[in-house]
Design a protein around this motif. Structure first.
Motif: not given
Length: 383
Positions: A10-36
């Motif tokens: 579920e978390l991975s799908h949430h992050i994948a959607q965020a990446i898609a909405h951001a145009g296919g890429w997010v900075g690692f800080d955004a990824f780390m924030d979502m993962a934690l």
């Protein structure tokens, strides 16, 4: 344990959607924030068995998942009892009687401090815990039930605060930006979606690294032309500035693992410092088992000091954890302890354990004073 894979998916799908909405890429800080920190799904937002000495326990002959890592208060109560001496001095000098603790973990440090201060007759009017994890908050409330009248929890800081602010292993869990020098050109390393199995549309999304050219640079020039990976810490430094802006009277003590700037951006430290913790094992791949493991980065204490200075905080001192604890009377506590306690407690001051690896930085607002934790071995000049 049966819910962990579904949470991860579920978390991975949430992050994948965020990446898609951001145009296919997010900075690692955004990824780390979502993962934690994604509510209900991120590593610190579900479950409470993060901190402790054992990677698993056995119940009725069945192995049950335990903790992922251990912090100083879980190793020995002598940590909090020693730190209490510095807190008591800060109370006396600054005329305050409140403690603000960020990221209180299991609540072990709060319990040790309150017990030690009570035993020595030092009044604590309020002990405020700032922790965004609801599951950890429940554990903290149970641990601190005997001090329920003094302890409170908040989700956000007031416009002004006073007292002693504490953060043990807080800065290392704040999202960082990754910078990669590749072929002599600096890039920001971010996260994109990995390959997807077309035959399994409900499978857990995968993630991959992707670099983009950037104008961002480390705060110190890194000599050489070799490929180089490192971090910058805008969120951690913003946190320190915010504390400085809100603190009207009192002191701040932050304990964590890290280095001064010159050592952080040493040419030989070319692989960066991001690492993950799960079941007391360490790995360097934050893109797998997302939400199941901690993600951290070492602290650039020069950046922390400069952030404090920018918010009118003065540096009380900076030294390794071993020196700080010994300045505060740790060896006296150690001598009075039983043998098993001494064996465990020595990890806090041993050079090859936490003694040198961990550092302590202190700040003051107002007139400078000599904090006992930095009486000897102060290395502020290295920042």
């Amino acid at each position: 344990m049966t819910t962990q894979p579904s949470l991860t998916t579920e978390l991975s799908h949430h992050i994948a959607q965020a990446i898609a909405h951001a145009g296919g890429w997010v900075g690692f800080d955004a990824f780390m924030d979502m993962a934690l920190y994604t509510p209900g799904l991120g590593y610190y937002a579900h479950g409470s068995a993060k901190f402790g000495a054992l990677p698993y326990t056995v119940q009725d002959g069945v192995r049950v998942a335990g903790s992922d890592f251990v912090t100083a208060p879980e190793i020995t109560p002598l940590f909090g009892w020693t730190l209490a001496k510095q807190v008591a001095q800060a109370f006396e000098v600054t005329g305050t009687h409140e403690i603000w603790e960020f990221g209180a973990g299991s609540g072990a440090l709060a319990l040790q401090l309150l017990q030690a201060l009570q035993a020595t007759g030092v009044a604590v009017s309020n002990y405020t815990i700032v922790d965004i994890s609801g599951s950890l908050r429940a554990r903290q409330q149970a641990t601190l039930a005997a001090f329920a009248a003094q302890v409170r929890w908040v989700d956000a800081l007031p416009d002004q605060l006073q007292g002693v602010v504490l953060g043990n292993e807080v800065l290392d869990a704040m999202p960082v930006k990754l910078l990669a020098r590749v072929g002599g050109v600096w890039h920001e390393r971010g996260v994109a979606l990995g390959a997807v199995d077309a035959g399994a549309p409900d499978a857990t999304p995968t993630f991959t690294w992707q670099d983009r050219p950037t104008d961002l640079r480390p705060s110190l020039d890194v000599p050489g032309e070799h490929d180089y990976l490192t971090e910058i810490h805008p969120q951690g430094e913003a946190f320190v500035r915010t504390l400085g802006q809100k603190l009207q009277q009192g002191a701040i003590f932050l304990l964590d693992y890290g280095f001064p700037e010159a050592e952080y951006y040493h040419p030989q430290r070319h692989m960066g410092t991001v690492m993950c913790h799960q079941a007391h094992q360490v790995d360097d791949d934050p893109l797998v088992r997302v939400g199941q493991k901690d993600i951290t980065a070492h602290v650039n204490f020069t950046g922390v000091a400069l952030a404090g200075n920018a918010a009118d905080l003065g540096v009380l001192g900076y030294c390794n954890q071993a020196q700080f604890l010994m300045n505060c009377g740790f060896l006296t506590h150690l001598a009075a302890a039983d043998l098993p306690t001494r064996v465990m407690a020595q990890k806090l001051i041993m050079t090859h354990e936490m003694g040198e690896f961990f550092k302590v930085i202190g700040f003051f607002k107002g007139e400078p004073w000599q904090a006992i934790g930095f009486d000897a071995g102060d290395k502020t000049h290295t920042l």
